[in-house]
Design a protein around this motif. Structure first.
Motif, PDB file in Angstrom:
ATOM      1  N   ARG A 411      23.329   9.688  -6.036  1.00 13.22           N
ATOM      2  CA  ARG A 411      21.970  10.193  -5.882  1.00 13.22           C
ATOM      3  C   ARG A 411      21.038   9.413  -6.814  1.00 13.22           C
ATOM      4  O   ARG A 411      21.453   8.984  -7.885  1.00 13.22           O
ATOM      5  N   ILE A 412      19.793   9.221  -6.379  1.00 15.06           N
ATOM      6  CA  ILE A 412      18.810   8.515  -7.196  1.00 15.06           C
ATOM      7  C   ILE A 412      17.543   9.351  -7.286  1.00 15.06           C
ATOM      8  O   ILE A 412      17.374  10.325  -6.554  1.00 15.06           O
ATOM      9  N   LEU A 413      16.644   8.963  -8.182  1.00 16.04           N
ATOM     10  CA  LEU A 413      15.380   9.682  -8.339  1.00 16.04           C
ATOM     11  C   LEU A 413      14.523   9.512  -7.089  1.00 16.04           C
ATOM     12  O   LEU A 413      14.493   8.437  -6.483  1.00 16.04           O
ATOM     13  N   SER A 414      13.827  10.549  -6.709  1.00 17.95           N
ATOM     14  CA  SER A 414      13.015  10.530  -5.493  1.00 17.95           C
ATOM     15  C   SER A 414      11.738   9.721  -5.699  1.00 17.95           C
ATOM     16  O   SER A 414      11.287   9.528  -6.840  1.00 17.95           O
ATOM     17  N   ASN A 420       5.322   9.925 -10.374  1.00 14.86           N
ATOM     18  CA  ASN A 420       4.848  10.595 -11.597  1.00 14.86           C
ATOM     19  C   ASN A 420       5.103   9.734 -12.835  1.00 14.86           C
ATOM     20  O   ASN A 420       4.303   9.705 -13.768  1.00 14.86           O
ATOM     21  N   LEU A 421       6.251   9.013 -12.825  1.00 14.10           N
ATOM     22  CA  LEU A 421       6.556   8.102 -13.935  1.00 14.10           C
ATOM     23  C   LEU A 421       5.565   6.929 -13.956  1.00 14.10           C
ATOM     24  O   LEU A 421       5.229   6.418 -15.029  1.00 14.10           O
ATOM     25  N   VAL A 422       5.110   6.522 -12.763  1.00 14.83           N
ATOM     26  CA  VAL A 422       4.097   5.458 -12.680  1.00 14.83           C
ATOM     27  C   VAL A 422       2.812   5.904 -13.372  1.00 14.83           C
ATOM     28  O   VAL A 422       2.202   5.159 -14.144  1.00 14.83           O
ATOM     29  N   ASN A 443       8.352   0.092  -5.528  1.00 16.11           N
ATOM     30  CA  ASN A 443       8.967   0.133  -4.199  1.00 16.11           C
ATOM     31  C   ASN A 443       7.956   0.685  -3.196  1.00 16.11           C
ATOM     32  O   ASN A 443       7.119   1.521  -3.545  1.00 16.11           O
ATOM     33  N   HIS A 444       8.036   0.243  -1.938  1.00 12.86           N
ATOM     34  CA  HIS A 444       7.039   0.662  -0.941  1.00 12.86           C
ATOM     35  C   HIS A 444       7.020   2.179  -0.722  1.00 12.86           C
ATOM     36  O   HIS A 444       5.977   2.772  -0.421  1.00 12.86           O
ATOM     37  N   LYS A 445       8.189   2.849  -0.928  1.00 11.98           N
ATOM     38  CA  LYS A 445       8.225   4.314  -0.770  1.00 11.98           C
ATOM     39  C   LYS A 445       7.470   4.999  -1.911  1.00 11.98           C
ATOM     40  O   LYS A 445       6.865   6.052  -1.723  1.00 11.98           O
ATOM     41  N   VAL A 446       7.527   4.395  -3.085  1.00  7.24           N
ATOM     42  CA  VAL A 446       6.791   4.934  -4.233  1.00  7.24           C
ATOM     43  C   VAL A 446       5.289   4.731  -4.022  1.00  7.24           C
ATOM     44  O   VAL A 446       4.479   5.605  -4.333  1.00  7.24           O
ATOM     45  N   GLU A 447       4.928   3.590  -3.426  1.00  3.18           N
ATOM     46  CA  GLU A 447       3.514   3.336  -3.119  1.00  3.18           C
ATOM     47  C   GLU A 447       2.977   4.409  -2.168  1.00  3.18           C
ATOM     48  O   GLU A 447       1.859   4.915  -2.338  1.00  3.18           O
ATOM     49  N   GLY A 452      -3.050   9.441  -1.429  1.00  2.00           N
ATOM     50  CA  GLY A 452      -3.573  10.812  -1.391  1.00  2.00           C
ATOM     51  C   GLY A 452      -4.024  11.285  -2.752  1.00  2.00           C
ATOM     52  O   GLY A 452      -4.743  10.590  -3.480  1.00  2.00           O
ATOM     53  N   GLY A 453      -3.571  12.466  -3.156  1.00  8.15           N
ATOM     54  CA  GLY A 453      -4.020  13.108  -4.394  1.00  8.15           C
ATOM     55  C   GLY A 453      -3.730  12.291  -5.635  1.00  8.15           C
ATOM     56  O   GLY A 453      -4.535  12.258  -6.573  1.00  8.15           O
ATOM     57  N   LYS A 454      -2.610  11.593  -5.653  1.00 11.11           N
ATOM     58  CA  LYS A 454      -2.250  10.816  -6.851  1.00 11.11           C
ATOM     59  C   LYS A 454      -3.119   9.566  -6.997  1.00 11.11           C
ATOM     60  O   LYS A 454      -3.298   9.059  -8.104  1.00 11.11           O
ATOM     61  N   MET A 455      -3.665   9.078  -5.887  1.00 13.44           N
ATOM     62  CA  MET A 455      -4.571   7.944  -5.980  1.00 13.44           C
ATOM     63  C   MET A 455      -5.864   8.356  -6.680  1.00 13.44           C
ATOM     64  O   MET A 455      -6.472   7.564  -7.409  1.00 13.44           O
ATOM     65  N   LEU A 456      -6.259   9.615  -6.482  1.00 12.09           N
ATOM     66  CA  LEU A 456      -7.441  10.139  -7.195  1.00 12.09           C
ATOM     67  C   LEU A 456      -7.190  10.195  -8.697  1.00 12.09           C
ATOM     68  O   LEU A 456      -8.087   9.938  -9.502  1.00 12.09           O
TER      69      LEU A 456
END
Length: 500
Positions: A411-414, A420-422, A443-447, A452-456
């Motif tokens: 298993r790896i971090l989602s 959130n670490l970014v 990674n593209h999935k992290v992007e 949305g809300g995190k871009m704000l």
């Protein structure tokens, strides 16, 4: 008894030898021996006692390999003719520095060293010689009582010493003229090993077992095998010559040389089956499936109905799924070479008769397995506890290694966690850097998780720290990694982005 067409398929390569056993065109066993691997199971060594640990009733023996081998007290007792281990001080039987002849019965499986025994056995074609025992026994796979008694009497009549023997399955239908040469060969071999042991210093290899192909011929190639195929012309000639040496002329027509266009394992659909044997999920014909979860000393098999909805009666649906599961589980245990404790979670059955049918099917399929297994108990919840002897690495640990990213956890971090670490990373760089701009690779999935809300929130960080923040998706970057590509002037970072 149901007839099962059996084939032995040999892929003889430059760096490894692979042997597949097929029953009714289905892969049931796979053996692999590599050039870089040192095969030690069955080898006999003259070793030296390095430690004696009464607390765990064991001694550790230097046999000349990386780790000291493990010898249990029971084997020490057998070596010195003691039957009962009660109140026996192991230190009185075996001393540090003492020389002792031992045979490897289980290869080293990290973190444990190899397991050895003093109860040495030398396998031949029809017999197994046990020089430290005087019992005559017959393989449990020879079921007919009349045949068992006949073979046992022959061995008792022809043996000229107190050595013990086990009559092997290949001896079915054989007479004194077949068993006597095998017995003489094994006795001469043991005499040779003993003479060598008296001459040499420890630690040293006294006797090395045959290579993989010739062990398979000795142990498996009987009248039950319909076809024995090899993809090397050189190996084909050696196999034919070896059968001549063993006087097994009747088996020679069953050996053939494969020179097809496709690789031999691909032609017999073996590569696909090996790949499937490395997966956690195994599909059943009915649409149900099994899930295999393995830890160091325990394997759990979960049975599920999956896509199978059956007919009108739920009981029939469950019974059919469990019966197919019992057959497939037994095959997978052989194929994956899973050992240790095994827990099978069948789908719950209320009917006692159905439970017995499933267990009987499982027991019947396990009898086809040469490795000893034992069903310990079953519960009303459908849980079956069983054990299977482990002597070497299973297929998964032989072919794969732990993932360097998840350290074998599976298993790896989602992406959400990494996003959130970014934000934490950006906040830290914003506080501690005087640069105009920051460029991070993710990674593209992290992007996607940052949209949305995190871009704000990123825009908020730009205002708070008066910096321009750029996020770039990198195709080959691991999902858990955050790469600081550049921290500096805005115009320089824009140039970097243009060439990426």
């Amino acid at each position: 008894m149901e007839y099962r067409a059996k084939q032995v398929i040999i892929d003889s390569g430059l760096s490894e030898e692979r042997i597949a056993i097929l029953e009714n065109n289905k892969l049931v066993e796979i053996y692999i021996e590599r050039l870089e691997d040192k095969k030690i199971i069955g080898n006999i060594y003259k070793g030296r006692v390095m430690n004696v640990l009464p607390g765990i009733e064991a001694a550790f023996i230097d046999i000349g390999i990386d780790r000291n081998a493990f010898l249990h007290l029971n084997d020490v007792l057998q070596a010195f003719g003691r039957k009962d281990g009660k109140n026996t001080d192991v230190n009185k039987l075996i001393k540090v520095g003492q020389e002792i002849d031992v045979q490897v019965v289980k290869e080293a499986i990290i973190p444990k060293g190899a397991k050895v025994t003093t109860n040495i056995s030398l396998p031949g074609r029809y017999l197994v010689l046990m020089p430290n025992n005087n019992t005559v026994a017959v393989s449990r796979r020879i079921a007919q009582e009349e045949e068992r008694e006949k073979l046992k009497k022959i061995v008792q009549n022809i043996r000229k010493n107190d050595y013990g023997f086990i009559v092997r399955t290949a001896a079915i239908g054989k007479g004194e003229e077949d068993l006597l040469p095998d017995m003489d060969f094994l006795v001469r071999l043991w005499d040779k090993i003993q003479k060598r042991s008296r001459r040499v210093k420890t630690p040293l290899l006294l006797h090395e077992d045959l290579s993989l192909t010739y062990r398979v011929i000795r142990d498996l190639f009987t009248e039950e095998i319909d076809e024995f195929v090899v993809n090397s012309e050189t190996e084909y000639e050696k196999i034919i010559n070896y059968l001549d040496t063993l006087f097994l002329l009747e088996l020679k027509p069953r050996v053939s040389y494969y020179d097809g266009d496709k690789p031999i394992f691909e032609a017999y659909n073996i590569e696909k089956e090996i790949s499937k044997a490395l997966e956690k999920k195994v599909w059943l014909k009915c649409g149900g499936y099994l899930v295999f979860d393995e830890v160091e000393a325990l394997t759990v098999v979960d049975v599920n109905t999956g896509k199978y909805v059956g007919g009108k009666k739920m009981r029939n649906t469950i019974l059919k799924t469990n019966l197919q599961a019992a057959e497939e589980i037994a095959r997978q245990l052989r194929l994956r070479d899973i050992g240790g404790i095994i827990i099978i979670d069948f789908i719950d059955m209320d009917n006692k008769e159905d439970q017995e049918k499933v267990i009987k099917t499982l027991e019947g399929e396990l009898k086809k397995d040469r490795t000893r297994s034992n069903i310990v108990q079953t519960s009303e919840l459908g849980l079956v506890e069983m054990t299977r002897k482990r002597s070497k690495r299973d297929l998964d640990s032989l072919l794969r290694t732990a993932c360097p990213y998840c350290s074998g956890n599976g298993r790896i971090l989602s992406p959400e966690t990494i996003s959130n670490l970014v934000l934490q990373k950006l906040e830290d760089l914003g506080k501690n850097s005087k640069a105009e701009a920051i460029l991070l690779g993710v990674n593209h999935k992290v992007e996607e998780a940052l949209s949305g809300g995190k871009m704000l929130l990123i825009k908020q960080l730009e205002r708070d720290y008066e910096k321009s923040i750029y996020i770039k998706a990198l195709t080959d970057l691991h999902i858990e990694k955050i790469k600081v590509i550049a921290v500096g002037k805005k115009k320089d970072i824009k140039k970097i982005l243009k060439v990426m």
